[in-house]
Design a protein around this motif. Structure first.
Motif, PDB file in Angstrom:
ATOM      1  N   LEU A   1     -59.621  -6.198  80.675  1.00 17.83           N
ATOM      2  CA  LEU A   1     -59.424  -4.786  81.021  1.00 17.83           C
ATOM      3  C   LEU A   1     -60.674  -3.971  80.705  1.00 17.83           C
ATOM      4  CD1 LEU A   1     -57.435  -2.384  81.699  1.00 17.83           C
ATOM      5  CD2 LEU A   1     -57.175  -2.208  79.223  1.00 17.83           C
ATOM      6  N   PHE A   2     -61.082  -3.143  81.648  1.00 23.21           N
ATOM      7  CA  PHE A   2     -62.227  -2.278  81.423  1.00 23.21           C
ATOM      8  C   PHE A   2     -62.019  -0.890  82.030  1.00 23.21           C
ATOM      9  CE2 PHE A   2     -66.154  -0.459  83.101  1.00 23.21           C
ATOM     10  CZ  PHE A   2     -66.860  -0.282  81.923  1.00 23.21           C
ATOM     11  N   ASP A   3     -61.571  -0.843  83.278  1.00 26.36           N
ATOM     12  CA  ASP A   3     -61.567   0.417  84.022  1.00 26.36           C
ATOM     13  C   ASP A   3     -60.668   1.473  83.399  1.00 26.36           C
ATOM     14  OD1 ASP A   3     -59.383  -1.129  84.653  1.00 26.36           O
ATOM     15  OD2 ASP A   3     -60.107  -1.592  86.654  1.00 26.36           O
ATOM     16  N   LEU A   4     -59.446   1.096  83.003  1.00 20.09           N
ATOM     17  CA  LEU A   4     -58.543   2.091  82.414  1.00 20.09           C
ATOM     18  C   LEU A   4     -59.083   2.610  81.086  1.00 20.09           C
ATOM     19  CD1 LEU A   4     -54.896   0.814  83.067  1.00 20.09           C
ATOM     20  CD2 LEU A   4     -56.092   2.727  84.130  1.00 20.09           C
ATOM     21  N   VAL A   5     -59.683   1.720  80.288  1.00 18.99           N
ATOM     22  CA  VAL A   5     -60.270   2.142  79.014  1.00 18.99           C
ATOM     23  C   VAL A   5     -61.424   3.113  79.254  1.00 18.99           C
ATOM     24  CG1 VAL A   5     -61.433   1.350  76.934  1.00 18.99           C
ATOM     25  CG2 VAL A   5     -59.566   0.019  77.893  1.00 18.99           C
ATOM     26  N   TYR A   6     -62.243   2.798  80.226  1.00 19.66           N
ATOM     27  CA  TYR A   6     -63.414   3.638  80.516  1.00 19.66           C
ATOM     28  C   TYR A   6     -63.000   5.031  80.960  1.00 19.66           C
ATOM     29  CZ  TYR A   6     -67.877   5.038  82.561  1.00 19.66           C
ATOM     30  OH  TYR A   6     -69.032   5.719  82.859  1.00 19.66           O
ATOM     31  N   ILE A   7     -61.963   5.134  81.776  1.00 18.00           N
ATOM     32  CA  ILE A   7     -61.566   6.424  82.341  1.00 18.00           C
ATOM     33  C   ILE A   7     -60.687   7.224  81.374  1.00 18.00           C
ATOM     34  CG2 ILE A   7     -60.259   7.502  84.218  1.00 18.00           C
ATOM     35  CD1 ILE A   7     -61.153   5.151  85.946  1.00 18.00           C
ATOM     36  N   LEU A   8     -59.755   6.547  80.713  1.00 10.21           N
ATOM     37  CA  LEU A   8     -58.778   7.273  79.904  1.00 10.21           C
ATOM     38  C   LEU A   8     -59.309   7.640  78.522  1.00 10.21           C
ATOM     39  CD1 LEU A   8     -55.442   5.429  80.755  1.00 10.21           C
ATOM     40  CD2 LEU A   8     -56.090   7.738  81.386  1.00 10.21           C
ATOM     41  N   THR A   9     -59.915   6.690  77.821  1.00 10.11           N
ATOM     42  CA  THR A   9     -60.270   6.946  76.413  1.00 10.11           C
ATOM     43  C   THR A   9     -61.729   6.657  76.080  1.00 10.11           C
ATOM     44  OG1 THR A   9     -59.636   4.711  75.767  1.00 10.11           O
ATOM     45  CG2 THR A   9     -57.911   6.379  75.725  1.00 10.11           C
ATOM     46  N   SER A  10     -62.441   5.944  76.931  1.00  9.39           N
ATOM     47  CA  SER A  10     -63.818   5.501  76.642  1.00  9.39           C
ATOM     48  C   SER A  10     -63.898   4.747  75.314  1.00  9.39           C
ATOM     49  CB  SER A  10     -64.777   6.698  76.632  1.00  9.39           C
ATOM     50  OG  SER A  10     -64.840   7.289  77.904  1.00  9.39           O
ATOM     51  N   GLY A  11     -62.815   4.034  75.014  1.00 10.18           N
ATOM     52  CA  GLY A  11     -62.786   3.240  73.791  1.00 10.18           C
ATOM     53  C   GLY A  11     -62.311   3.998  72.561  1.00 10.18           C
ATOM     54  N   GLY A  12     -62.148   5.313  72.642  1.00  8.31           N
ATOM     55  CA  GLY A  12     -61.778   6.123  71.488  1.00  8.31           C
ATOM     56  C   GLY A  12     -60.294   6.396  71.406  1.00  8.31           C
ATOM     57  N   PRO A  13     -59.867   7.215  70.449  1.00  7.60           N
ATOM     58  CA  PRO A  13     -60.730   7.845  69.429  1.00  7.60           C
ATOM     59  C   PRO A  13     -61.255   6.821  68.425  1.00  7.60           C
ATOM     60  CG  PRO A  13     -58.417   8.288  69.001  1.00  7.60           C
ATOM     61  CD  PRO A  13     -58.458   7.595  70.318  1.00  7.60           C
ATOM     62  N   GLY A  14     -62.506   7.004  68.027  1.00  7.76           N
ATOM     63  CA  GLY A  14     -63.148   5.971  67.215  1.00  7.76           C
ATOM     64  C   GLY A  14     -63.359   4.729  68.062  1.00  7.76           C
ATOM     65  N   VAL A  15     -62.816   3.630  67.613  1.00 11.35           N
ATOM     66  CA  VAL A  15     -62.862   2.390  68.394  1.00 11.35           C
ATOM     67  C   VAL A  15     -61.445   1.833  68.540  1.00 11.35           C
ATOM     68  CG1 VAL A  15     -65.222   1.790  67.769  1.00 11.35           C
ATOM     69  CG2 VAL A  15     -63.336   1.089  66.288  1.00 11.35           C
ATOM     70  N   SER A  16     -60.447   2.713  68.462  1.00 12.85           N
ATOM     71  CA  SER A  16     -59.053   2.258  68.443  1.00 12.85           C
ATOM     72  C   SER A  16     -58.619   1.621  69.753  1.00 12.85           C
ATOM     73  CB  SER A  16     -58.125   3.434  68.106  1.00 12.85           C
ATOM     74  OG  SER A  16     -58.272   4.464  69.071  1.00 12.85           O
ATOM     75  N   THR A  17     -59.259   1.961  70.868  1.00 14.72           N
ATOM     76  CA  THR A  17     -58.880   1.368  72.167  1.00 14.72           C
ATOM     77  C   THR A  17     -60.039   0.583  72.775  1.00 14.72           C
ATOM     78  OG1 THR A  17     -59.504   3.402  73.322  1.00 14.72           O
ATOM     79  CG2 THR A  17     -57.204   3.176  72.649  1.00 14.72           C
ATOM     80  N   GLU A  18     -60.992   0.219  71.953  1.00  9.30           N
ATOM     81  CA  GLU A  18     -62.154  -0.512  72.479  1.00  9.30           C
ATOM     82  C   GLU A  18     -61.817  -1.997  72.592  1.00  9.30           C
ATOM     83  OE1 GLU A  18     -65.982   0.736  71.036  1.00  9.30           O
ATOM     84  OE2 GLU A  18     -66.653  -1.337  71.017  1.00  9.30           O
ATOM     85  N   THR A  19     -61.567  -2.463  73.782  1.00 12.25           N
ATOM     86  CA  THR A  19     -61.268  -3.874  74.003  1.00 12.25           C
ATOM     87  C   THR A  19     -62.563  -4.685  74.054  1.00 12.25           C
ATOM     88  OG1 THR A  19     -61.284  -3.515  76.391  1.00 12.25           O
ATOM     89  CG2 THR A  19     -59.164  -3.317  75.259  1.00 12.25           C
ATOM     90  N   LEU A  20     -62.429  -5.992  74.124  1.00 12.23           N
ATOM     91  CA  LEU A  20     -63.615  -6.850  74.145  1.00 12.23           C
ATOM     92  C   LEU A  20     -64.474  -6.592  75.381  1.00 12.23           C
ATOM     93  CD1 LEU A  20     -62.152 -10.246  72.864  1.00 12.23           C
ATOM     94  CD2 LEU A  20     -63.835  -8.806  71.727  1.00 12.23           C
ATOM     95  N   SER A  21     -63.845  -6.393  76.534  1.00  6.90           N
ATOM     96  CA  SER A  21     -64.615  -6.143  77.756  1.00  6.90           C
ATOM     97  C   SER A  21     -65.405  -4.852  77.651  1.00  6.90           C
ATOM     98  CB  SER A  21     -63.685  -6.087  78.968  1.00  6.90           C
ATOM     99  OG  SER A  21     -63.041  -7.317  79.160  1.00  6.90           O
TER     100      SER A  21
END
Length: 316
Positions: free
Chosen positions: A252-272
């Motif tokens: 997964l990359f696209d939803l993370v990039y658009i919704l949270t950009s991996g934040g807040p902090g790194v709480s939603t930062e997946t490996l991709s």
């Protein structure tokens, strides 16, 4: 010396005969030659677009190459792999990815199979309901991400407006660590539950009707029919759908990039998403290549174990 073969004839309506090909020198392609002619362009394209980048990434993973630093790459052996496997940051991203994959795919499987089971028991409107449920799956992930970013906005989002009308407090869906990952799982479930539903519906439709008729003659309950007929016959097909969705969720990359950009902090930062930051924000190309190779190996190993389980289930 033999006379040349005439190409025209003096008599009107008479067509000159063509010279027959020499024995053993047919102008037609053989089946093997025709197959090579058709397959070669696609094979060359596959080698150029898939195999060569994979081999190049494998080479870079053993170097300290940086795309912006320039200069030659220095061979560092397994240094990149050792740094990745012993990094606490990578372990945290791996745990986040695991929670996301298990949560999203598990929820999609339960909901998708439940919706498919309810639709399969209907005799009227089945096609319209199936089409209606398939709409989210047809949307681009970018469109889905932008849509849900406005829906989950803390101040102007529709979700918080609905909660406010019910007398409930507002929730910061995408800006709090406790709710950001849950929001990603919910959005992914909204989009990809129809995929599980579609495959489960195909399996439910293929179950022979005479099995249910025989069970009805024996006065079997609905739960007994579901547990002994429906679920065992649909289960292998459902597991294949779970495999496809797990692989998609893992990268997964696209939803993370658009919704949270991996934040807040790194709480939603997946490996991709972490690989993206290492490769295109930190420009550590060698380390990012090692990340990519490790992710491919993990997917291959898990897929092989999963397929072995499926084959064993099929034999049983």
């Amino acid at each position: 010396m033999s006379d040349p073969v005439p190409l025209t004839t003096d008599q009107p309506g008479q067509v000159a005969s063509a010279t027959p090909p020499a024995p053993g020198r047919s102008r037609r392609l053989s089946d093997r030659g025709l197959a090579v002619a058709f397959i070669s362009p696609a094979l060359l394209l596959l080698l150029a677009m898939s195999v060569f980048p994979l081999l190049w990434a494998l080479y870079l993973s053993f170097t300290d190459y940086s795309a912006t630093r320039g200069g030659p790459a220095h061979f560092v052996g397994f240094g990149n792999y050792t740094a990745i496997l012993t990094s606490a940051q990578v372990h945290q991203r791996a745990l986040t990815t695991l929670i996301y994959v298990v949560g999203a795919v598990g929820l999609q499987t339960v909901l998708g199979f439940g919706i498919a089971y309810l639709i399969s028991r209907r005799t009227h409107g089945r096609g319209a309901l199936t089409t209606l449920f398939l709409v989210p799956m047809m949307l681009s992930p970018v469109v889905v991400g932008l849509f849900w970013r406005f829906m989950l906005d803390a101040q102007f989002g529709v979700v918080n407006s609905m909660l406010g009308s019910l007398g409930l407090g507002q929730v910061e869906w995408l800006t709090r660590q406790r709710t950001a990952l849950v929001s990603l799982i919910v959005v992914d479930t909204w989009q990809w539950t129809p995929f599980i539903m579609l495959i489960a519906l195909a399996g439910l439709t293929a179950v022979p009707k005479y099995l249910y008729e025989a069970a009805s003659i024996d006065r079997a309950s609905e739960w007994f029919k579901f547990r002994t007929i429906t679920l065992p016959l649909v289960w292998p097909l459902l597991l294949i759908a779970v495999l496809f969705r797990a692989i998609e969720a893992f990268r997964l990359f696209d939803l993370v990039y658009i919704l949270t950009s991996g934040g807040p902090g790194v709480s939603t930062e997946t490996l991709s998403f972490h690989v993206y930051k290492v490769a295109f924000l930190g420009f550590n190309t060698g380390t990012a290549s090692a990340y990519g190779i490790l992710m491919v190996l993990v997917v291959i190993v898990l897929t092989q174990l999963y397929l072995r389980y499926l084959n064993k289930l099929k034999e049983d």
